[in-house]
Design an enzyme around this catalytic site. Structure first.
Site, PDB file in Angstrom:
ATOM      1  N   ILE A  95       0.811  -1.227   0.000  1.00  0.00           N
ATOM      2  CA  ILE A  95       0.000   0.000   0.000  1.00  0.00           C
ATOM      3  C   ILE A  95       0.839   1.270   0.000  1.00  0.00           C
ATOM      4  CG2 ILE A  95      -2.008  -1.044   1.094  1.00  0.00           C
ATOM      5  CD1 ILE A  95      -1.055   0.046   3.770  1.00  0.00           C
ATOM      6  N   GLY A  96       2.151   1.134   0.111  1.00  0.00           N
ATOM      7  CA  GLY A  96       2.959   2.344   0.115  1.00  0.00           C
ATOM      8  C   GLY A  96       4.442   2.042   0.079  1.00  0.00           C
ATOM      9  N   TYR A 130      12.135   4.660   3.623  1.00  0.00           N
ATOM     10  CA  TYR A 130      12.585   3.723   4.653  1.00  0.00           C
ATOM     11  C   TYR A 130      11.918   2.362   4.565  1.00  0.00           C
ATOM     12  CZ  TYR A 130      14.824   7.800   6.501  1.00  0.00           C
ATOM     13  OH  TYR A 130      15.620   8.905   6.630  1.00  0.00           O
ATOM     14  N   ILE A 141       8.867  -0.549   2.460  1.00  0.00           N
ATOM     15  CA  ILE A 141       7.597  -0.826   1.786  1.00  0.00           C
ATOM     16  C   ILE A 141       6.587  -1.256   2.834  1.00  0.00           C
ATOM     17  CG2 ILE A 141       6.435  -2.390   0.183  1.00  0.00           C
ATOM     18  CD1 ILE A 141       8.966  -2.456  -1.472  1.00  0.00           C
ATOM     19  N   ASP A 155       9.353  16.548  12.621  1.00  0.00           N
ATOM     20  CA  ASP A 155       9.154  16.262  11.197  1.00  0.00           C
ATOM     21  C   ASP A 155       7.670  16.166  10.870  1.00  0.00           C
ATOM     22  OD1 ASP A 155       9.958  15.857   8.577  1.00  0.00           O
ATOM     23  OD2 ASP A 155      10.186  13.692   8.803  1.00  0.00           O
TER      24      ASP A 155
END
Length: 370
Positions: free
Chosen positions: A38-39, A43, A45, A158
């Site tokens: 899904i992404g 850093y 998967i 961040d």
């Protein structure tokens, strides 16, 4: 979709099963059934999955070659140590860290989080209409999660739309704590790794070491502006350009607002810029309510000493009607979670510390290895 594959040559299952997603091999505990990738980020998967023991939907992030880059390995370790102690409805929950087969030679790290539907970046760039109620709801939850972090003197450092996960019921959770710091050790880390540039406050653009929780408030202000305008407010191409875009909108600074900063070169650059009257935020966001504009103005203040705090923002008329009488939870971190010296750790020590974090989720492994 996840495709089941045979183990690599010479590897026995050992409580794992193997899947291929986006040409990447996943070595997953057998209690997890992966669904699809899904992404993909810098850093690792992420795939959606189901824990068949609890029937809970989760997200599994594979960090491949976790120790290849020293800074990235420290980011991962810091996130694991922080998330083990954070418990808040607006902070993403780390459910599990899978135990690798080999204690002293593992290279990949598998993190299991609660599954969310999307993130705020995807929502902002979509064609979905965002009402004032949406903006209030997202901003309120972001500030509540941030208040919890700040209660333990944790700076996220961040915050950006991509690090804010969203569910279909508009629930928001803050994620990605690899750059987070406690107030005691924030100066130990290189500031060039702090905050994605578009959301970076002036004090970090000016390389100021003396910063505090107000840096997160600036980032929230940039996110709020992006919600209102559906595009970044300060999309700088590099640091000096970022400062110029900020001055263009906020207007030229009085000398009293520059006293906080001690970077002569950057201050000389600011004073060399043509005088700017600024741009009224109400003209940039004509559909925003007066209360929304007022709160945004109080967040996007150049001088951090004059910036609104998270607690004050939650009491602002734009959001105060959302407050509940229940007291907000307070975050507590044990003193031994300080990673002041982590930048000097060797790879084998970082791997050992990660293993120790994994044992908190798998106490049975601690007994087996004792």
């Amino acid at each position: 979709m996840a495709v089941s594959v045979d183990p690599p040559s010479g590897i026995r299952n050992r409580g794992k099963h193997y899947y291929s997603m986006w040409k990447t091999l996943f070595e997953i505990d057998t209690k997890y059934v992966p669904i699809k990738a899904i992404g993909r980020g810098s850093y690792g998967i992420v795939c959606s999955s189901v824990n068949r023991e609890t029937n809970e939907r989760v997200a599994i992030k594979k960090i491949q070659n976790a120790f290849q880059n020293h800074v990235d390995a420290l980011r991962t370790l810091r996130e694991l140590k922080l998330l083990r102690h954070l418990r808040h409805e607006n902070i993403v929950a780390l459910k599990d860290i899978m135990m690798p087969v080999h204690r002293r030679s593992f290279k990949d790290v598998y993190l299991v989080y609660e599954l969310m539907d999307t993130d705020l970046h995807q929502i902002i760039k979509s064609s979905q209409k965002l009402s004032n109620d949406h903006c209030e709801c997202f901003l309120y939850q972001l500030l509540r999660g941030l208040k919890y972090l700040h209660s333990a003197n944790i700076l996220h450092r961040d915050l950006k739309p991509g690090n804010l996960l969203i569910n279909s019921n508009c629930q928001l959770k803050i994620c990605d704590f690899g750059l987070a710091r406690t107030g005691s050790d924030k100066g130990q880390f290189m500031t060039e790794y702090v905050v994605t540039r578009w959301y970076r406050p002036p004090e970090l653009l000016l390389c100021c070491d003396n910063y505090d929780t107000s840096i997160d408030v600036w980032s929230v202000g940039c996110i709020f502006a992006e919600l209102l305008g559906r595009k970044p407010i300060f999309p700088g191409t590099e640091c000096l350009n970022q400062l110029k875009l900020i001055i263009d909108v906020l207007g030229s600074m009085a000398d009293t607002d520059l006293d906080f900063f001690d970077n002569p070169k950057a201050l000389k650059y600011i004073k060399s810029l043509p005088w700017s009257p600024g741009i009224p935020l109400a003209s940039l966001y004509p559909n925003a309510t007066p209360n929304a504009i007022d709160l945004l103005q109080k967040m996007l203040v150049f001088n951090p000493l004059k910036r609104i705090s998270v607690a004050e923002a939650l009491q602002h008329p734009y959001l105060s009607h959302l407050n509940t009488p229940e007291p907000d939870p307070v975050a507590e971190l044990p003193s031994d979670d300080d990673l002041d010296a982590a930048e000097y750790l060797r790879e084998d020590k970082i791997r050992e510390l990660m293993w120790n974090e994994m044992l908190h989720y798998h106490p049975e492994a601690a007994v087996a290895n004792s």
